[in-house]
Design a protein around this motif. Sequence first.
Motif, short mmCIF file in Angstrom:
data_model
loop_
_atom_site.label_atom_id
_atom_site.label_comp_id
_atom_site.label_asym_id
_atom_site.label_seq_id
_atom_site.Cartn_x
_atom_site.Cartn_y
_atom_site.Cartn_z
N UNK A 128 0.70 -1.23 0.08
CA UNK A 128 0.07 -0.22 -0.06
C UNK A 128 0.92 1.13 -0.07
N UNK A 129 1.01 1.82 -1.17
CA UNK A 129 1.94 2.98 -1.32
C UNK A 129 1.51 4.24 -0.35
N UNK A 130 0.32 4.35 -0.29
CA UNK A 130 -0.21 5.56 0.50
C UNK A 130 0.34 5.49 1.96
N UNK A 131 -0.09 3.97 2.33
CA UNK A 131 0.46 3.90 3.74
C UNK A 131 1.84 3.77 3.87
N UNK A 132 2.69 3.45 3.05
CA UNK A 132 4.17 3.57 3.11
C UNK A 132 4.65 4.82 3.06
N UNK A 133 3.91 5.77 2.58
CA UNK A 133 4.53 7.19 2.35
C UNK A 133 3.85 8.01 3.48
N UNK A 134 2.94 7.50 4.28
CA UNK A 134 2.39 8.45 5.34
C UNK A 134 1.34 9.33 4.83
N UNK A 135 1.01 9.68 3.45
CA UNK A 135 0.42 10.16 3.06
C UNK A 135 -1.15 9.64 3.00
N UNK A 136 -2.32 10.52 3.16
CA UNK A 136 -3.65 10.07 3.49
C UNK A 136 -4.52 10.06 2.00
N UNK B 212 4.79 8.64 -8.71
CA UNK B 212 4.79 10.03 -8.20
C UNK B 212 3.31 9.86 -7.37
N UNK B 213 3.34 10.41 -6.26
CA UNK B 213 2.34 10.46 -5.31
C UNK B 213 2.20 12.11 -4.93
N UNK B 214 1.42 12.76 -5.91
CA UNK B 214 1.56 14.22 -5.62
C UNK B 214 0.05 14.96 -4.89
N UNK B 215 0.41 16.20 -4.53
CA UNK B 215 -0.78 16.54 -3.64
C UNK B 215 -2.11 16.65 -4.40
N UNK B 216 -3.08 16.77 -3.61
CA UNK B 216 -4.63 16.88 -4.34
C UNK B 216 -5.02 18.11 -3.12
N UNK B 217 -6.36 18.00 -3.30
CA UNK B 217 -6.86 19.22 -2.40
C UNK B 217 -6.98 18.85 -1.14
N UNK B 218 -6.83 17.56 -0.50
CA UNK B 218 -6.81 17.39 0.84
C UNK B 218 -5.51 17.01 1.38
N UNK B 219 -4.77 17.10 0.53
CA UNK B 219 -3.35 16.51 0.94
C UNK B 219 -1.94 17.27 0.51
N UNK B 220 -1.21 17.61 1.40
CA UNK B 220 0.06 18.18 0.93
C UNK B 220 1.24 17.23 1.06
N UNK B 221 2.24 17.46 0.57
CA UNK B 221 3.53 16.79 0.35
C UNK B 221 3.55 15.76 -0.88
N UNK B 222 4.40 15.23 -0.99
CA UNK B 222 4.56 14.10 -2.46
C UNK B 222 5.66 13.22 -2.10
N UNK B 223 5.58 12.18 -2.77
CA UNK B 223 6.46 10.87 -2.60
C UNK B 223 6.75 10.48 -4.13
#
Length: 472
Positions: free
Chosen positions: A172-180, A192-203
Amino acid sequence: MKSTLQYFVAGALALAGSAASAQGLPTQTWAPGTQLAMWNHGGRITTFHRGYLYLGGLENQGTWTYDISNPINPQLRRTQASGVNGHTWAKVGDVFWRTYWIPEIGDNNPSPFQNLSNPLSPTQQTQNVGTFPSGQPPMGWPGNWLNTYPHFFGEYVVDARVGWWPHVSEANVLQMSGLTSANHWRIGNLLFLTPSDTQNGLAVFDIGNPAQPVMLDLLSGNYKQYTNAWQVWRHYLLLMFGDNTNGPQQDANTLVIDFSDPTNLQLVHKIPYNDLPGRYAHFQDDYAFAGRFDRGTKYNLVTRQVEQVFTPTSCCFGDFQWIPLGHIVLASSSETTGSRSYLFSHRATLDTTRPTVGYHLPRPNAINQPVTTVIGLVINETLDSPTVTSQNIQVRAVGGATLSTTVIHTNYGVVNIVPEAPLAANTTYEVRIVQDGVRDVAGNGMAEYTFRFATGPTLVPADLIFANGFQP
């Protein structure tokens, strides 16, 4: 300036069978910054396909197809009384995916793709394209798995060609990154996991082995991007929020992040709102185009200077799609309060510059690449999608035949080439863009471009492998 308007129709845009004749772009020129047209139809998801402008509006508005060969007087050629929210698209040749779904064929249709080979009469795509499951995808809709094809990285990893079961991996890449929450997209073997309306940060993850994603780096904090969009220029990611509250110091609209070393993401430049306004950008060569409200700009990303300002009459711009089309630029938007499009000239001469590969993965002469490698190209130009094919972007083992591949073209400047079978171990592969095969919408063909990579520890030495027309 020519006394009469002539119509540019590139030979590469010629359509076969029942497809419509392409209208294309004008060859008349105007002073940079000249507003050519404004009309009250606009798109959230917009593409220029086979010589026609396709404007996909919001719900309760519509979808419109225009002939803009005379940009002073655009001609409406088709109206579809349906629309949908969304900001991105992907294509496999003429096969078109419009996020989040394509309302023309029904939200829950098991065959969720359109075929735009005739833009005036799109049809439902009911057959797969090679091994690409566009007819009745086993994962159904939405087709957001196209952004990371051939795998989907959610609560677990699945193969989009097979379906939700069996899982490839429980990673689970979201879980691995700590992003929600995040937008998921790929360039080659990078996810790439990049920000959306409800999340800052990227992995960023290495997904060369999709069953075992490896997180390479994470930027946490005030790194923001509005909605599900992303902007890629060469080996830089641009994040835009729509005001000067972006970045660690909350002092910019656009953050320019260098991912050339994905293990060490670097914020290298910040662009204030006035220089690059709005929340979305599109690119042509060295330039980014963006705008909102009463200001649009053509921004040189090399010199970091504004080179052209666009002022709407009458006010005001939306900011969804600022798309360079040869020597003109489209500013189009579909809002809850209505929709609108503008056409401007952005240069005094015709666009005769060839598109180029600004960045690619694997890197030149890379070794020890996995047999599940996906090849990713960044081409910062509005491309003629039907030319972005496995015939014009070829992959083969040195001395071998050209491989069967699925080529996915996206509106964020990335082309991913997915081999339809695993690569061979300990083998050197060649990637070749055929001379004048891939073209931009102004008809400029790419020059031949080649690079090699290996799935083992050694690379076949440089030789004359391309001297005989890329034949074994």
